[in-house]
Design a protein around this motif. Structure first.
Motif, PDB file in Angstrom:
ATOM      1  N   VAL A  10       8.748 -61.323   6.032  1.00  0.00           N
ATOM      2  CA  VAL A  10       7.723 -60.427   6.531  1.00  0.00           C
ATOM      3  C   VAL A  10       6.571 -60.431   5.526  1.00  0.00           C
ATOM      4  CG1 VAL A  10       8.837 -58.381   5.493  1.00  0.00           C
ATOM      5  CG2 VAL A  10       7.186 -58.093   7.352  1.00  0.00           C
ATOM      6  N   VAL A  11       5.367 -60.582   6.039  1.00  0.00           N
ATOM      7  CA  VAL A  11       4.156 -60.661   5.213  1.00  0.00           C
ATOM      8  C   VAL A  11       3.434 -59.327   5.299  1.00  0.00           C
ATOM      9  CG1 VAL A  11       2.042 -61.969   4.775  1.00  0.00           C
ATOM     10  CG2 VAL A  11       3.988 -63.086   5.885  1.00  0.00           C
ATOM     11  N   HIS A  12       2.951 -58.826   4.153  1.00  0.00           N
ATOM     12  CA  HIS A  12       2.207 -57.571   4.142  1.00  0.00           C
ATOM     13  C   HIS A  12       1.102 -57.640   3.099  1.00  0.00           C
ATOM     14  CE1 HIS A  12       4.151 -56.164   0.366  1.00  0.00           C
ATOM     15  NE2 HIS A  12       5.188 -56.841   0.830  1.00  0.00           N
ATOM     16  N   ARG A  13       0.234 -56.674   3.138  1.00  0.00           N
ATOM     17  CA  ARG A  13      -0.852 -56.620   2.173  1.00  0.00           C
ATOM     18  C   ARG A  13      -0.297 -56.301   0.790  1.00  0.00           C
ATOM     19  NH1 ARG A  13      -5.992 -58.302   3.027  1.00  0.00           N
ATOM     20  NH2 ARG A  13      -6.644 -56.739   1.500  1.00  0.00           N
ATOM     21  N   VAL A  27      19.528 -62.010   2.774  1.00  0.00           N
ATOM     22  CA  VAL A  27      18.906 -63.042   1.952  1.00  0.00           C
ATOM     23  C   VAL A  27      19.605 -63.125   0.604  1.00  0.00           C
ATOM     24  CG1 VAL A  27      16.799 -63.762   0.796  1.00  0.00           C
ATOM     25  CG2 VAL A  27      16.694 -62.744   3.069  1.00  0.00           C
ATOM     26  N   GLY A  28      20.006 -64.326   0.220  1.00  0.00           N
ATOM     27  CA  GLY A  28      20.655 -64.479  -1.074  1.00  0.00           C
ATOM     28  C   GLY A  28      20.285 -65.775  -1.752  1.00  0.00           C
ATOM     29  N   ARG A  29      19.195 -66.393  -1.267  1.00  0.00           N
ATOM     30  CA  ARG A  29      18.816 -67.689  -1.811  1.00  0.00           C
ATOM     31  C   ARG A  29      17.416 -67.609  -2.395  1.00  0.00           C
ATOM     32  NH1 ARG A  29      22.603 -71.239   0.458  1.00  0.00           N
ATOM     33  NH2 ARG A  29      23.583 -70.462   2.343  1.00  0.00           N
ATOM     34  N   GLY A  30      17.001 -68.689  -3.062  1.00  0.00           N
ATOM     35  CA  GLY A  30      15.680 -68.738  -3.655  1.00  0.00           C
ATOM     36  C   GLY A  30      14.592 -68.626  -2.615  1.00  0.00           C
ATOM     37  N   HIS A  31      13.452 -68.095  -3.017  1.00  0.00           N
ATOM     38  CA  HIS A  31      12.345 -67.897  -2.105  1.00  0.00           C
ATOM     39  C   HIS A  31      11.472 -69.135  -2.074  1.00  0.00           C
ATOM     40  CE1 HIS A  31       8.650 -66.138  -0.424  1.00  0.00           C
ATOM     41  NE2 HIS A  31       9.502 -65.375   0.206  1.00  0.00           N
ATOM     42  N   PRO A  32      11.062 -69.604  -0.877  1.00  0.00           N
ATOM     43  CA  PRO A  32      10.375 -70.879  -0.784  1.00  0.00           C
ATOM     44  C   PRO A  32       8.903 -70.857  -1.127  1.00  0.00           C
ATOM     45  CG  PRO A  32      10.637 -69.933   1.391  1.00  0.00           C
ATOM     46  CD  PRO A  32      11.342 -69.022   0.433  1.00  0.00           C
ATOM     47  N   TYR A  33       8.288 -69.678  -1.210  1.00  0.00           N
ATOM     48  CA  TYR A  33       6.871 -69.633  -1.502  1.00  0.00           C
ATOM     49  C   TYR A  33       6.629 -69.782  -3.005  1.00  0.00           C
ATOM     50  CZ  TYR A  33       5.675 -68.137   3.205  1.00  0.00           C
ATOM     51  OH  TYR A  33       5.495 -68.073   4.548  1.00  0.00           O
ATOM     52  N   GLY A  34       5.370 -69.930  -3.356  1.00  0.00           N
ATOM     53  CA  GLY A  34       5.037 -70.175  -4.751  1.00  0.00           C
ATOM     54  C   GLY A  34       5.141 -68.953  -5.642  1.00  0.00           C
ATOM     55  N   ASN A  35       5.094 -67.718  -5.087  1.00  0.00           N
ATOM     56  CA  ASN A  35       5.207 -66.538  -5.928  1.00  0.00           C
ATOM     57  C   ASN A  35       6.513 -65.813  -5.630  1.00  0.00           C
ATOM     58  OD1 ASN A  35       4.570 -65.504  -3.432  1.00  0.00           O
ATOM     59  ND2 ASN A  35       3.230 -63.919  -4.232  1.00  0.00           N
ATOM     60  N   ARG A  36       6.877 -64.898  -6.458  1.00  0.00           N
ATOM     61  CA  ARG A  36       8.132 -64.178  -6.265  1.00  0.00           C
ATOM     62  C   ARG A  36       7.978 -63.180  -5.136  1.00  0.00           C
ATOM     63  NH1 ARG A  36       9.601 -61.627 -11.838  1.00  0.00           N
ATOM     64  NH2 ARG A  36      11.308 -60.827 -10.554  1.00  0.00           N
ATOM     65  N   PRO A  37       9.078 -62.891  -4.401  1.00  0.00           N
ATOM     66  CA  PRO A  37       8.991 -61.887  -3.338  1.00  0.00           C
ATOM     67  C   PRO A  37       8.705 -60.521  -3.906  1.00  0.00           C
ATOM     68  CG  PRO A  37      11.270 -62.512  -3.729  1.00  0.00           C
ATOM     69  CD  PRO A  37      10.406 -63.453  -4.534  1.00  0.00           C
ATOM     70  N   GLN A  38       7.958 -59.753  -3.154  1.00  0.00           N
ATOM     71  CA  GLN A  38       7.650 -58.394  -3.580  1.00  0.00           C
ATOM     72  C   GLN A  38       8.111 -57.433  -2.506  1.00  0.00           C
ATOM     73  OE1 GLN A  38       3.598 -57.872  -4.963  1.00  0.00           O
ATOM     74  NE2 GLN A  38       3.365 -60.071  -5.166  1.00  0.00           N
ATOM     75  N   ALA A  39       8.633 -56.319  -2.946  1.00  0.00           N
ATOM     76  CA  ALA A  39       9.114 -55.334  -1.987  1.00  0.00           C
ATOM     77  C   ALA A  39       7.970 -54.527  -1.418  1.00  0.00           C
ATOM     78  CB  ALA A  39      10.114 -54.402  -2.667  1.00  0.00           C
ATOM     79  N   PHE A  51       8.580 -49.754   8.862  1.00  0.00           N
ATOM     80  CA  PHE A  51       9.019 -50.907   9.649  1.00  0.00           C
ATOM     81  C   PHE A  51       9.678 -51.953   8.764  1.00  0.00           C
ATOM     82  CE2 PHE A  51       8.793 -54.580  12.391  1.00  0.00           C
ATOM     83  CZ  PHE A  51       9.001 -54.037  13.652  1.00  0.00           C
ATOM     84  N   ARG A  52       9.107 -52.174   7.578  1.00  0.00           N
ATOM     85  CA  ARG A  52       9.724 -53.129   6.650  1.00  0.00           C
ATOM     86  C   ARG A  52      11.115 -52.669   6.234  1.00  0.00           C
ATOM     87  NH1 ARG A  52       5.984 -52.944   2.007  1.00  0.00           N
ATOM     88  NH2 ARG A  52       7.503 -54.295   0.979  1.00  0.00           N
ATOM     89  N   ALA A  53      11.284 -51.372   6.061  1.00  0.00           N
ATOM     90  CA  ALA A  53      12.609 -50.853   5.696  1.00  0.00           C
ATOM     91  C   ALA A  53      13.617 -51.130   6.806  1.00  0.00           C
ATOM     92  CB  ALA A  53      12.524 -49.358   5.410  1.00  0.00           C
ATOM     93  N   LEU A  54      13.195 -50.989   8.058  1.00  0.00           N
ATOM     94  CA  LEU A  54      14.090 -51.290   9.178  1.00  0.00           C
ATOM     95  C   LEU A  54      14.443 -52.775   9.212  1.00  0.00           C
ATOM     96  CD1 LEU A  54      12.532 -49.103  12.011  1.00  0.00           C
ATOM     97  CD2 LEU A  54      14.757 -48.778  10.929  1.00  0.00           C
ATOM     98  N   LEU A  55      13.461 -53.638   8.924  1.00  0.00           N
ATOM     99  CA  LEU A  55      13.743 -55.068   8.865  1.00  0.00           C
ATOM    100  C   LEU A  55      14.757 -55.376   7.772  1.00  0.00           C
ATOM    101  CD1 LEU A  55      10.181 -56.642   9.306  1.00  0.00           C
ATOM    102  CD2 LEU A  55      12.123 -56.906  10.854  1.00  0.00           C
ATOM    103  N   ARG A  56      14.572 -54.752   6.600  1.00  0.00           N
ATOM    104  CA  ARG A  56      15.525 -54.985   5.504  1.00  0.00           C
ATOM    105  C   ARG A  56      16.929 -54.576   5.916  1.00  0.00           C
ATOM    106  NH1 ARG A  56      11.204 -53.257   2.113  1.00  0.00           N
ATOM    107  NH2 ARG A  56      11.940 -51.121   2.184  1.00  0.00           N
ATOM    108  N   GLY A  57      17.035 -53.445   6.582  1.00  0.00           N
ATOM    109  CA  GLY A  57      18.353 -52.973   6.991  1.00  0.00           C
ATOM    110  C   GLY A  57      18.996 -53.868   8.021  1.00  0.00           C
ATOM    111  N   ALA A  58      18.179 -54.417   8.928  1.00  0.00           N
ATOM    112  CA  ALA A  58      18.724 -55.227  10.009  1.00  0.00           C
ATOM    113  C   ALA A  58      19.028 -56.658   9.584  1.00  0.00           C
ATOM    114  CB  ALA A  58      17.754 -55.242  11.197  1.00  0.00           C
ATOM    115  N   PHE A  59      18.231 -57.197   8.670  1.00  0.00           N
ATOM    116  CA  PHE A  59      18.357 -58.618   8.358  1.00  0.00           C
ATOM    117  C   PHE A  59      18.433 -58.872   6.861  1.00  0.00           C
ATOM    118  CE2 PHE A  59      15.715 -58.034  12.160  1.00  0.00           C
ATOM    119  CZ  PHE A  59      16.638 -58.450  13.092  1.00  0.00           C
ATOM    120  N   GLY A  60      19.033 -57.920   6.139  1.00  0.00           N
ATOM    121  CA  GLY A  60      19.100 -58.064   4.685  1.00  0.00           C
ATOM    122  C   GLY A  60      20.226 -58.982   4.249  1.00  0.00           C
TER     123      GLY A  60
END
Length: 311
Positions: free
Chosen positions: A274-277, A299-311, A288-297
């Motif tokens: 999920v992309v956000h500002r 993730v346990g692998r490295g992130h494919p983008y160039g920067n680290r994921p941010q909550a 809404f992001r919290a609901l996404l985390r709860g439903a599809f949390g």
């Protein structure tokens, strides 16, 4: 103390007159709703419903509890509205971007949960094929966007104004016509076993997919059918003409019968994020992001983008 969700389930059954109709109203399956009522009966220490071929009726204990439950739920709804006003979750519109697969298979239950929690917030959904959802968030066209990347793939730089948070990582799996010999084994299929096999090549010129197609070509799979635009449902529909390699979610929800097999090594993956500002989001977007985390949390692998994921 009684669980409010179970109280609401009992009230819904009382109003609908049957488990089935109440389940449809609440978005449950009938067995799931029956389990909620059974748990409430254990909490209450009494039988609350009597089921027959003509429907469902309340016992004396059920009628007493429904009357009290309505008062409790009304007070909780009033409190929810008051808290929503304080938190900025009353009114306004949350604009969401999504790609087709996520829009069909991932978003509906999250949208339903959000609507139940925040009915005063309007939802607007637009279609953005990755990676265009990232640009849409950066440009302010949407508040949040679901996008995806593949592994292997080159790292994709992000605009400084956006951040991404992974919500689901899934392997790419082999799909075949039902009964195909390659789908018959119980273990993982070595990628080398695709050598010489006819492959339905999905969007070989689509940048997010190019490195995956190259990996399959190195394994010796022979492109037999080229699907020029992204469309996994079409790939699954065409497997009688060859083999395909698609995300797990797509294979499990294919409209046509397919055989499936995990691949070895299991390093062909798709990450849905999920992309956000990056400079701040609205309370509705955060909820809404919290609901996404709860439903599809998962993730346990490295992130494919160039920067680290941010909550």
């Amino acid at each position: 103390m009684y669980d409010p969700t179970r109280l609401a389930a009992l009230v819904a059954v009382a109003e609908a007159g049957s488990i089935t109709r109440a389940a449809e109203r609440l978005g449950y399956t009938p067995p799931a709703l029956s389990q909620q009522v059974a748990k409430l009966e254990r909490e209450a220490g009494a039988t609350l419903l009597v089921r027959s071929h003509r429907g469902t009726r309340l016992t004396g204990a059920g009628e007493l509890l429904v009357a009290r439950a309505r008062r409790v739920l009304d007070e909780m709804e009033l409190a929810r509205h008051e808290l929503a006003r304080l938190a900025g979750l009353s009114g306004g519109t949350l604009r969401l971007g999504t790609f087709q697969t996520a829009g069909i298979h991932l978003l509906p239950p999250v949208l339903s949960a959000f609507r139940r929690a925040h009915p005063d917030v309007e939802l607007a959904v637009a279609d953005y094929e990755p990676p265009h959802g990232i640009a849409a968030v950066a440009a302010g066209e949407v508040d949040l966007a679901l996008t995806h990347t593949y592994e292997p793939a080159p790292r994709v730089p992000l605009p400084s104004s956006v951040a991404v948070e992974p919500v689901l990582v899934e392997e790419l799996v082999l799909v075949t016509a039902p009964g195909h010999v390659l789908a018959a084994g119980s273990g993982r299929l070595p990628l080398a076993d695709l050598a010489g096999q006819p492959l339905i090549s999905m969007a070989p010129d689509h940048p997010p997919r190019q490195a995956v197609e190259a990996a399959l070509a190195r394994a010796g799979a022979t492109p037999a059918v080229l699907v020029e635009t992204p469309g996994y449902a079409l790939v699954c529909a065409l497997v009688s003409a060859g083999l395909g390699v698609v995300p797990e979610m797509v294979a499990s929800t294919a409209a046509t019968p397919v055989g499936t097999r995990l691949l070895d090594p299991g390093d062909l993956r798709r990450t849905i994020s999920v992309v956000h500002r990056a400079d701040g989001t609205t309370p509705a977007a955060d909820a809404f992001r919290a609901l996404l985390r709860g439903a599809f949390g998962r993730v346990g692998r490295g992130h494919p983008y160039g920067n680290r994921p941010q909550a």
